[in-house]
Design a protein around this motif. Sequence first.
Motif, PDB file in Angstrom:
ATOM      1  N   THR A 112     -14.980  27.440  -4.692  1.00  0.00           N
ATOM      2  CA  THR A 112     -13.855  26.891  -3.939  1.00  0.00           C
ATOM      3  C   THR A 112     -12.716  26.510  -4.881  1.00  0.00           C
ATOM      4  N   ARG A 113     -13.039  26.217  -6.139  1.00  0.00           N
ATOM      5  CA  ARG A 113     -11.979  25.922  -7.120  1.00  0.00           C
ATOM      6  C   ARG A 113     -11.099  27.149  -7.320  1.00  0.00           C
ATOM      7  N   ASP A 114     -11.743  28.310  -7.487  1.00  0.00           N
ATOM      8  CA  ASP A 114     -10.972  29.540  -7.651  1.00  0.00           C
ATOM      9  C   ASP A 114     -10.208  29.882  -6.378  1.00  0.00           C
ATOM     10  N   GLN A 115     -10.785  29.539  -5.238  1.00  0.00           N
ATOM     11  CA  GLN A 115     -10.116  29.781  -3.961  1.00  0.00           C
ATOM     12  C   GLN A 115      -8.788  29.026  -3.900  1.00  0.00           C
ATOM     13  N   GLU A 116      -8.803  27.764  -4.295  1.00  0.00           N
ATOM     14  CA  GLU A 116      -7.566  26.982  -4.296  1.00  0.00           C
ATOM     15  C   GLU A 116      -6.620  27.455  -5.394  1.00  0.00           C
ATOM     16  N   LEU A 117      -7.189  27.841  -6.539  1.00  0.00           N
ATOM     17  CA  LEU A 117      -6.376  28.319  -7.660  1.00  0.00           C
ATOM     18  C   LEU A 117      -5.556  29.539  -7.270  1.00  0.00           C
ATOM     19  N   ILE A 118      -6.213  30.547  -6.689  1.00  0.00           N
ATOM     20  CA  ILE A 118      -5.496  31.785  -6.381  1.00  0.00           C
ATOM     21  C   ILE A 118      -4.603  31.610  -5.156  1.00  0.00           C
ATOM     22  N   THR A 119      -4.995  30.747  -4.222  1.00  0.00           N
ATOM     23  CA  THR A 119      -4.131  30.482  -3.068  1.00  0.00           C
ATOM     24  C   THR A 119      -2.800  29.907  -3.526  1.00  0.00           C
ATOM     25  N   GLN A 120      -2.853  28.919  -4.412  1.00  0.00           N
ATOM     26  CA  GLN A 120      -1.628  28.295  -4.900  1.00  0.00           C
ATOM     27  C   GLN A 120      -0.807  29.269  -5.727  1.00  0.00           C
ATOM     28  N   ARG A 121      -1.487  30.073  -6.542  1.00  0.00           N
ATOM     29  CA  ARG A 121      -0.758  31.025  -7.384  1.00  0.00           C
ATOM     30  C   ARG A 121      -0.013  32.049  -6.527  1.00  0.00           C
ATOM     31  N   LEU A 122      -0.669  32.572  -5.505  1.00  0.00           N
ATOM     32  CA  LEU A 122      -0.022  33.574  -4.653  1.00  0.00           C
ATOM     33  C   LEU A 122       1.172  32.976  -3.916  1.00  0.00           C
ATOM     34  N   ALA A 123       1.011  31.749  -3.436  1.00  0.00           N
ATOM     35  CA  ALA A 123       2.123  31.092  -2.740  1.00  0.00           C
ATOM     36  C   ALA A 123       3.298  30.876  -3.689  1.00  0.00           C
ATOM     37  N   ASP A 124       3.003  30.461  -4.921  1.00  0.00           N
ATOM     38  CA  ASP A 124       4.066  30.222  -5.901  1.00  0.00           C
ATOM     39  C   ASP A 124       4.771  31.520  -6.282  1.00  0.00           C
ATOM     40  N   GLU A 125       3.986  32.582  -6.506  1.00  0.00           N
ATOM     41  CA  GLU A 125       4.578  33.857  -6.905  1.00  0.00           C
ATOM     42  C   GLU A 125       5.433  34.450  -5.787  1.00  0.00           C
ATOM     43  N   ALA A 126       4.986  34.279  -4.543  1.00  0.00           N
ATOM     44  CA  ALA A 126       5.753  34.810  -3.412  1.00  0.00           C
ATOM     45  C   ALA A 126       7.069  34.068  -3.233  1.00  0.00           C
ATOM     46  N   ALA A 127       7.124  32.827  -3.729  1.00  0.00           N
ATOM     47  CA  ALA A 127       8.344  32.030  -3.593  1.00  0.00           C
ATOM     48  C   ALA A 127       9.414  32.432  -4.604  1.00  0.00           C
ATOM     49  N   ARG A 128       9.023  33.206  -5.608  1.00  0.00           N
ATOM     50  CA  ARG A 128       9.996  33.641  -6.613  1.00  0.00           C
ATOM     51  C   ARG A 128      10.950  34.657  -5.997  1.00  0.00           C
ATOM     52  N   SER A 129      12.231  34.487  -6.232  1.00  0.00           N
ATOM     53  CA  SER A 129      13.231  35.384  -5.659  1.00  0.00           C
ATOM     54  C   SER A 129      13.121  36.771  -6.284  1.00  0.00           C
ATOM     55  N   GLY A 130      13.383  37.783  -5.469  1.00  0.00           N
ATOM     56  CA  GLY A 130      13.405  39.148  -5.970  1.00  0.00           C
ATOM     57  C   GLY A 130      12.051  39.786  -6.155  1.00  0.00           C
TER      58      GLY A 130
END
Length: 332
Positions: A112-130
Amino acid sequence: MSRIVKAGREGAKTVDMNTAEEVEQIYRRRRRVWVDALHQVNSWLERQCAAALDDAQDKHRLEVHEGRIKDERRATAKLLRKFDDDVGDPSSNDLETLIHDLAATKVLCKSTRDQELITQRLADEAARSGSGIRLAERPKHYAREPKPSGYRANHLIFEWDVAGERPAIVEVQIKTRLQDARGELTHENSYKPGSAIQKTPFHDEVALTMANLLAEVDRLADCVADDMEGAIDQANDQASTAPEELARVDLAVTDVVVVNTGPRYALAEDKNGERGLIRAVDVRDLVGESGMIDVDDYVRAEDRLRVAVVNDGEKRFYKPEALAPHSAASDE
């Protein structure tokens, strides 16, 4: 899209019989776009998972699975159920807006730690413009707040830009392996709405109990991982054994074969099947480096090494006398 027609004294609803035909037309027109977007999203997920595990010992903690396009008949049935649930006038709504999992894929995690890790990473990366990918809505954290059925997962709905087409919507489900297994163990797919088999209260009760038990196993697995990582960190922090401890340290010498390696340690096995860890600090001393090193830069799977056996309480370590010949040329 067909309009909902409300009729009857009890407000019964009927849906234009053309709905299925219109869904078929949408599939014919958009399937290629969904498939293309799905392939691109999966490639993006692979890159993000690899980056998230860049310094990890186990590179298989996150695995991207091949996605799928929702069966057309299931999509039609789901759309009709949404009409029945007062979604509104379908003539003003797009099929992809109403049904987010027409194109869907998943990432499986070992914890579940990795689950939260990758969830947050994907959300952060998708927020990057362009980046060409955007979150269509806020992530759903069913792992933290399970559905009444016990279903656990994190869902992210992305919009992916496709050249010459409207953006495609792709759902990404992020689950632990046990959360994913729940559907198989409870035969969840056999009880989909509209199927020949209908769920009973007994099924719901047992499935919920199973989901909660699997969640407890996930929690215990996290505890074991935390304990193991703590032991490895402690071992690597100890540059040498204190003299007063030498009396209880077994310094027998044996030959071992490396079975697994990574940045923080290598795992080796002797002829009797006894396994031990090769610490980063011991490898660092042999190669004459200072500071942090990655063990897998110097030790590879299948290496045969002569080691001293260090049994320190509950931990067993192998301290190499020398490294395999390739180690000196690891930068070539």
